[in-house]
Design an enzyme around this catalytic site. Structure first.
Site, PDB file in Angstrom:
ATOM      1  CG  ASN A   9      22.552  54.970  48.216  1.00 38.07           C
ATOM      2  OD1 ASN A   9      21.846  55.183  47.229  1.00 38.07           O
ATOM      3  ND2 ASN A   9      23.815  54.578  48.132  1.00 38.07           N
ATOM      4  CE  LYS A  11      23.751  50.891  48.111  1.00 35.08           C
ATOM      5  NZ  LYS A  11      24.703  49.848  48.464  1.00 35.08           N
ATOM      6  CD  GLU A  95      26.863  50.117  45.593  1.00 36.72           C
ATOM      7  OE1 GLU A  95      25.965  50.896  45.220  1.00 36.72           O
ATOM      8  OE2 GLU A  95      26.730  49.350  46.575  1.00 36.72           O
ATOM      9  CD  GLU A 163      28.182  53.782  52.427  1.00 37.45           C
ATOM     10  OE1 GLU A 163      27.062  53.730  52.940  1.00 37.45           O
ATOM     11  OE2 GLU A 163      28.382  53.635  51.214  1.00 37.45           O
ATOM     12  N   GLY A 169      26.076  45.588  51.764  1.00 39.88           N
ATOM     13  CA  GLY A 169      25.218  44.556  51.186  1.00 39.88           C
ATOM     14  C   GLY A 169      25.602  43.137  51.536  1.00 39.88           C
TER      15      GLY A 169
HETATM   16  P1  13P Z   1      23.668  48.349  52.648  1.00 40.78           P
HETATM   17  O1  13P Z   1      23.005  49.055  53.821  1.00 40.78           O
HETATM   18  O2  13P Z   1      22.679  47.679  51.735  1.00 40.78           O
HETATM   19  O3  13P Z   1      24.781  47.466  53.106  1.00 40.78           O
HETATM   20  O4  13P Z   1      24.325  49.494  51.726  1.00 40.78           O
HETATM   21  C1  13P Z   1      25.112  50.469  52.325  1.00 40.78           C
HETATM   22  C2  13P Z   1      25.399  51.512  51.331  1.00 40.78           C
HETATM   23  O5  13P Z   1      26.131  51.304  50.383  1.00 40.78           O
HETATM   24  C3  13P Z   1      24.745  52.823  51.505  1.00 40.78           C
HETATM   25  O6  13P Z   1      25.282  53.787  50.656  1.00 40.78           O
END
Ligand code: 13P
Length: 249
Positions: A9, A11, A95, A163, A169
């Protein structure tokens, strides 16, 4: 046997220059045993599809609207994602639940449309730190699953990503027992609602600070069928060892 899935992802990251990462990824994984999926920003989808024309790596969106067209400035429909060449979509990411106020019923309406448009739908669930500390994790997950997953879900059109919000993050990850507890719980809820056949065929991904260093341990957990990777999916040099770990699991 469930086909393993390594999903990235991106983002709100990536412009034209990032297509080079896809080329590198395609070169490193010409014949993966796992499915590989990248969900770039919507602006890159069609060029990403072109870049990967000779690769088994698939492309997905990060969200879609519940309607297929209309007066929804700034939104993207499931049909538009398909038309651009995507065959997956992430829905209900924390998010979006947090920053865009998406409720379970909004996620479910989007998922209905996405599934009816032949997009494999990756629905995200996960608890906050406060919810985990209050020992509410399983209740939260149960509520999100019941509310966000539409009745027309099958093993082909649904993937669930667990998640934990506090792991996204942050570099923090749950320990393997905590991951296993939630994944086993999600599996049991899906079996109860959809029957053993469908319930056992839905793939369950873990997401939240998956890195090359912890991928092997996470993939050793029962009912973890792959990962939804954020930061470490942006560069082929980081995502590639995660794919290798999944292929080997
Ligand atoms: P990270 O791998 O950056 O922690 O993000 C996970 C995430 O939100 C994937 O959708």
């Amino acid at each position: 046997m469930r086909q393993k899935l390594a999903a990235g992802n991106w983002k709100m990251n990536g412009t034209s220059a990032a297509l080079a990462e896809l080329e590198a990824l395609a070169k490193a994984h010409p014949n993966p045993t796992s499915e590989i999926l990248i969900c770039p920003p919507a602006t890159l989808i069609s060029r990403a599809v072109d870049t990967l024309a000779h690769s088994p790596i698939q492309i997905g969106g990060q969200d879609c609207h519940a309607a297929q067209s209309g007066a929804f400035t700034g939104d993207t429909s499931a049909e538009m994602l398909r038309d651009a060449g995507a065959n997956h979509v992430i829905l209900g990411h924390s998010e979006r639940r947090e920053a865009h106020g998406e409720r379970n019923e909004d996620v479910r309406d989007k998922a209905r449309t996405a599934m009816a448009t032949d997009l494999v739908t990756i629905i995200c669930v996960g608890e906050s730190l406060a919810q985990r500390e209050a020992a509410n994790t399983l209740d939260i997950i149960a509520g999100q699953l019941a509310g966000s997953v539409p009745d027309l879900a099958t093993g082909e059109n649904l993937v669930i990503a667990y998640e934990p919000i506090w792991a996204i993050g942050t570099g923090l990850t749950p320990d393997v027992a905590q991951v296993g507890e939630v994944h086993d719980f999600i599996r049991s809820l899906l079996e109860r609602r959809f029957g053993a056949g469908v319930g056992r065929s839905v793939r369950l991904l873990y997401g939240g600070s998956v890195k090359p260093a912890n991928a092997q341990e996470i993939f050793s957990v029962t009912n973890v069928d792959g990962a939804l990777v954020g930061g470490a999916s942006l560069a082929a040099k980081d995502f590639s060892p995660i794919i290798d770990a999944l292929d080997a699991a």
